[in-house]
Scaffold this motif. Structure first.
Motif, PDB file in Angstrom:
ATOM      1  N   GLY A 211      42.700  38.810  18.397  1.00  0.00           N
ATOM      2  CA  GLY A 211      42.698  37.536  19.114  1.00  0.00           C
ATOM      3  C   GLY A 211      43.586  36.470  18.522  1.00  0.00           C
ATOM      4  O   GLY A 211      43.615  35.343  19.008  1.00  0.00           O
ATOM      5  N   VAL A 212      44.335  36.793  17.466  1.00  0.00           N
ATOM      6  CA  VAL A 212      45.225  35.809  16.835  1.00  0.00           C
ATOM      7  C   VAL A 212      46.666  36.261  17.001  1.00  0.00           C
ATOM      8  O   VAL A 212      47.011  37.413  16.727  1.00  0.00           O
ATOM      9  CB  VAL A 212      44.905  35.642  15.332  1.00  0.00           C
ATOM     10  N   GLN A 213      47.507  35.348  17.455  1.00  0.00           N
ATOM     11  CA  GLN A 213      48.921  35.656  17.650  1.00  0.00           C
ATOM     12  C   GLN A 213      49.756  34.631  16.902  1.00  0.00           C
ATOM     13  O   GLN A 213      49.518  33.424  17.005  1.00  0.00           O
ATOM     14  CB  GLN A 213      49.283  35.630  19.135  1.00  0.00           C
ATOM     15  N   LEU A 214      50.713  35.097  16.111  1.00  0.00           N
ATOM     16  CA  LEU A 214      51.593  34.210  15.350  1.00  0.00           C
ATOM     17  C   LEU A 214      52.815  33.867  16.196  1.00  0.00           C
ATOM     18  O   LEU A 214      53.556  34.750  16.622  1.00  0.00           O
ATOM     19  CB  LEU A 214      52.020  34.887  14.046  1.00  0.00           C
ATOM     20  N   MET A 215      53.020  32.576  16.439  1.00  0.00           N
ATOM     21  CA  MET A 215      54.153  32.127  17.243  1.00  0.00           C
ATOM     22  C   MET A 215      55.202  31.491  16.342  1.00  0.00           C
ATOM     23  O   MET A 215      54.867  30.759  15.403  1.00  0.00           O
ATOM     24  CB  MET A 215      53.689  31.095  18.280  1.00  0.00           C
ATOM     25  N   GLY A 216      56.445  31.766  16.618  1.00  0.00           N
ATOM     26  CA  GLY A 216      57.533  31.157  15.852  1.00  0.00           C
ATOM     27  C   GLY A 216      57.871  29.785  16.389  1.00  0.00           C
ATOM     28  O   GLY A 216      57.160  29.219  17.227  1.00  0.00           O
ATOM     29  N   GLU A 217      58.964  29.219  15.874  1.00  0.00           N
ATOM     30  CA  GLU A 217      59.398  27.910  16.353  1.00  0.00           C
ATOM     31  C   GLU A 217      59.797  28.000  17.821  1.00  0.00           C
ATOM     32  O   GLU A 217      60.271  29.026  18.291  1.00  0.00           O
ATOM     33  CB  GLU A 217      60.594  27.417  15.528  1.00  0.00           C
ATOM     34  N   MET A 218      59.596  26.894  18.549  1.00  0.00           N
ATOM     35  CA  MET A 218      59.968  26.866  19.957  1.00  0.00           C
ATOM     36  C   MET A 218      60.288  25.426  20.361  1.00  0.00           C
ATOM     37  O   MET A 218      59.876  24.482  19.681  1.00  0.00           O
ATOM     38  CB  MET A 218      58.825  27.418  20.820  1.00  0.00           C
ATOM     39  N   PRO A 219      61.029  25.247  21.446  1.00  0.00           N
ATOM     40  CA  PRO A 219      61.326  23.885  21.914  1.00  0.00           C
ATOM     41  C   PRO A 219      60.038  23.119  22.210  1.00  0.00           C
ATOM     42  O   PRO A 219      59.022  23.715  22.604  1.00  0.00           O
ATOM     43  CB  PRO A 219      62.128  24.134  23.207  1.00  0.00           C
ATOM     44  N   ARG A 220      60.078  21.807  22.034  1.00  0.00           N
ATOM     45  CA  ARG A 220      58.889  20.979  22.220  1.00  0.00           C
ATOM     46  C   ARG A 220      58.292  21.132  23.608  1.00  0.00           C
ATOM     47  O   ARG A 220      57.077  21.190  23.769  1.00  0.00           O
ATOM     48  CB  ARG A 220      59.237  19.512  21.965  1.00  0.00           C
ATOM     49  N   GLU A 221      59.161  21.195  24.619  1.00  0.00           N
ATOM     50  CA  GLU A 221      58.662  21.303  25.988  1.00  0.00           C
ATOM     51  C   GLU A 221      57.837  22.583  26.172  1.00  0.00           C
ATOM     52  O   GLU A 221      56.793  22.582  26.834  1.00  0.00           O
ATOM     53  CB  GLU A 221      59.832  21.284  26.985  1.00  0.00           C
ATOM     54  N   ASP A 222      58.299  23.695  25.588  1.00  0.00           N
ATOM     55  CA  ASP A 222      57.568  24.957  25.695  1.00  0.00           C
ATOM     56  C   ASP A 222      56.248  24.881  24.944  1.00  0.00           C
ATOM     57  O   ASP A 222      55.211  25.373  25.422  1.00  0.00           O
ATOM     58  CB  ASP A 222      58.410  26.109  25.132  1.00  0.00           C
ATOM     59  N   LEU A 223      56.280  24.269  23.758  1.00  0.00           N
ATOM     60  CA  LEU A 223      55.058  24.124  22.971  1.00  0.00           C
ATOM     61  C   LEU A 223      54.016  23.314  23.726  1.00  0.00           C
ATOM     62  O   LEU A 223      52.838  23.687  23.796  1.00  0.00           O
ATOM     63  CB  LEU A 223      55.367  23.460  21.636  1.00  0.00           C
ATOM     64  N   HIS A 224      54.445  22.197  24.322  1.00  0.00           N
ATOM     65  CA  HIS A 224      53.509  21.349  25.054  1.00  0.00           C
ATOM     66  C   HIS A 224      52.927  22.083  26.262  1.00  0.00           C
ATOM     67  O   HIS A 224      51.748  21.914  26.596  1.00  0.00           O
ATOM     68  CB  HIS A 224      54.210  20.065  25.505  1.00  0.00           C
ATOM     69  N   ALA A 225      53.753  22.895  26.903  1.00  0.00           N
ATOM     70  CA  ALA A 225      53.260  23.664  28.053  1.00  0.00           C
ATOM     71  C   ALA A 225      52.177  24.644  27.615  1.00  0.00           C
ATOM     72  O   ALA A 225      51.156  24.812  28.300  1.00  0.00           O
ATOM     73  CB  ALA A 225      54.421  24.422  28.709  1.00  0.00           C
ATOM     74  N   ILE A 226      52.365  25.283  26.464  1.00  0.00           N
ATOM     75  CA  ILE A 226      51.355  26.214  25.945  1.00  0.00           C
ATOM     76  C   ILE A 226      50.078  25.471  25.583  1.00  0.00           C
ATOM     77  O   ILE A 226      48.966  25.907  25.914  1.00  0.00           O
ATOM     78  CB  ILE A 226      51.905  26.962  24.710  1.00  0.00           C
ATOM     79  N   VAL A 227      50.222  24.327  24.896  1.00  0.00           N
ATOM     80  CA  VAL A 227      49.049  23.550  24.474  1.00  0.00           C
ATOM     81  C   VAL A 227      48.223  23.118  25.673  1.00  0.00           C
ATOM     82  O   VAL A 227      46.990  23.196  25.661  1.00  0.00           O
ATOM     83  CB  VAL A 227      49.484  22.316  23.645  1.00  0.00           C
ATOM     84  N   LYS A 228      48.893  22.663  26.724  1.00  0.00           N
ATOM     85  CA  LYS A 228      48.174  22.183  27.919  1.00  0.00           C
ATOM     86  C   LYS A 228      47.388  23.297  28.606  1.00  0.00           C
ATOM     87  O   LYS A 228      46.448  23.034  29.347  1.00  0.00           O
ATOM     88  CB  LYS A 228      49.161  21.529  28.893  1.00  0.00           C
ATOM     89  N   ASN A 229      47.773  24.551  28.349  1.00  0.00           N
ATOM     90  CA  ASN A 229      47.058  25.679  28.938  1.00  0.00           C
ATOM     91  C   ASN A 229      45.977  26.231  28.023  1.00  0.00           C
ATOM     92  O   ASN A 229      45.345  27.239  28.342  1.00  0.00           O
ATOM     93  CB  ASN A 229      48.051  26.798  29.292  1.00  0.00           C
ATOM     94  N   CYS A 230      45.776  25.571  26.875  1.00  0.00           N
ATOM     95  CA  CYS A 230      44.743  26.011  25.929  1.00  0.00           C
ATOM     96  C   CYS A 230      43.461  25.209  26.126  1.00  0.00           C
ATOM     97  O   CYS A 230      43.495  24.075  26.602  1.00  0.00           O
ATOM     98  CB  CYS A 230      45.228  25.829  24.491  1.00  0.00           C
ATOM     99  N   PHE A 231      42.340  25.802  25.725  1.00  0.00           N
ATOM    100  CA  PHE A 231      41.075  25.093  25.818  1.00  0.00           C
ATOM    101  C   PHE A 231      40.956  24.034  24.731  1.00  0.00           C
ATOM    102  O   PHE A 231      40.377  22.968  24.929  1.00  0.00           O
ATOM    103  CB  PHE A 231      39.901  26.074  25.707  1.00  0.00           C
ATOM    104  N   ALA A 232      41.503  24.325  23.554  1.00  0.00           N
ATOM    105  CA  ALA A 232      41.422  23.380  22.439  1.00  0.00           C
ATOM    106  C   ALA A 232      42.528  23.675  21.441  1.00  0.00           C
ATOM    107  O   ALA A 232      43.107  24.769  21.427  1.00  0.00           O
ATOM    108  CB  ALA A 232      40.064  23.461  21.744  1.00  0.00           C
ATOM    109  N   VAL A 233      42.834  22.677  20.605  1.00  0.00           N
ATOM    110  CA  VAL A 233      43.780  22.837  19.501  1.00  0.00           C
ATOM    111  C   VAL A 233      42.997  22.754  18.199  1.00  0.00           C
ATOM    112  O   VAL A 233      42.179  21.852  18.012  1.00  0.00           O
ATOM    113  CB  VAL A 233      44.881  21.748  19.533  1.00  0.00           C
TER     114      VAL A 233
END
Length: 261
Positions: free
Chosen positions: A143-165
């Protein structure tokens, strides 16, 4: 701002041309950038005298070893620019590599002209043993996935689709990830450490946990309590608006820079 720029300035060399171009960029926006040949200074103490005399407020060095090592321990902040010799030659010598690593730790920023140069620097200095340990642990954890660096816009899109940070750091100054999550209206669960407590008020703008078991309990509570989730999201968004406004931050830094003139 008065900026000291250290580089090896032999006439008609790539270093000299690059240093002159960068100096012109800084001068064009109102700074006073003074170029000095790094080879003219025998030690950091010699350079310290120049800094005091010329009243420099910041410094920049082209080459970690040739220029950056002279800026260690100086009273002004500095940034460095990687040179090809740093990556291709000096990195092969243990003492020089260690010195350059120390310079990187003290520098406010580092610039690499190419992606390959950046990757080489990350490999030689980001702590490869620790990195490999983290990657191995992630592979073994369901259930854990390591993500590398990514553009801010992509990061924000992923965060908005998460239940929590989740912020599980054991040391923080001010977590930008927490503030971004609040601004994106995503609930935050953060380790109960001073830096996180400074921006997260428990059960108001987020949830604070002190150990894994408490994290599990709070995460389950958040999942099963829509009213708590809504409260945290609303108050977190409001907190960022009131205390971490982009416009207020911009105005503050602009006003502070006037004090350096």
């Amino acid at each position: 701002m008065r900026i000291l720029f250290l580089a090896v300035l032999r006439a008609h060399t790539g270093n000299a041309v690059t240093a002159t171009r960068i100096r012109d960029h800084l001068d064009a926006v109102g700074h006073t950038c003074i170029l000095k040949d790094a080879l003219d200074f025998e030690s950091s103490s010699t350079l310290a005298s120049l800094i005091d005399t010329e009243k420099f407020e910041a410094a920049l060095a082209l080459h970690l070893y040739r220029g950056g090592r002279l800026l260690q321990g100086q009273r002004i902040p500095f940034g460095i620019i990687f040179g090809g010799t740093d990556i291709n030659e000096y990195i092969k010598h243990g003492e020089k590599k260690q010195m350059m690593g120390t310079v990187l730790e003290e520098a406010r920023f580092a610039v690499a002209f190419t992606e390959s140069m950046k990757e080489m620097a990350l490999t030689k200095w980001v702590d490869p043993v620790f990195t490999s340990e983290v990657k191995a642990r992630v592979k073994r954890t369901a259930g854990v996935q390591l993500m590398g660096e990514m553009p801010r816009e992509d990061l924000h899109a992923i965060v908005k689709n998460c239940f929590a940070v989740v912020n599980s750091s054991i040391s923080e100054g001010m977590s930008a990830a927490i503030l971004e999550a609040m601004d994106l209206e995503v609930p935050v669960l953060a380790r109960n450490i001073p830096g996180n407590r400074a921006v997260v008020k428990h059960e108001e703008t987020g949830l604070l946990f002190s150990h894994p078991q408490e994290f599990v309990q709070l995460a389950k509570r958040l999942v099963n309590d829509p009213a708590l989730e809504k409260k945290i999201v609303t108050k977190g968004k409001e907190y960022v608006r009131l205390c971490h406004s982009w416009k207020s931050e911009r105005d503050t830094y602009q006003n502070l820079m006037r004090k350096l003139q």
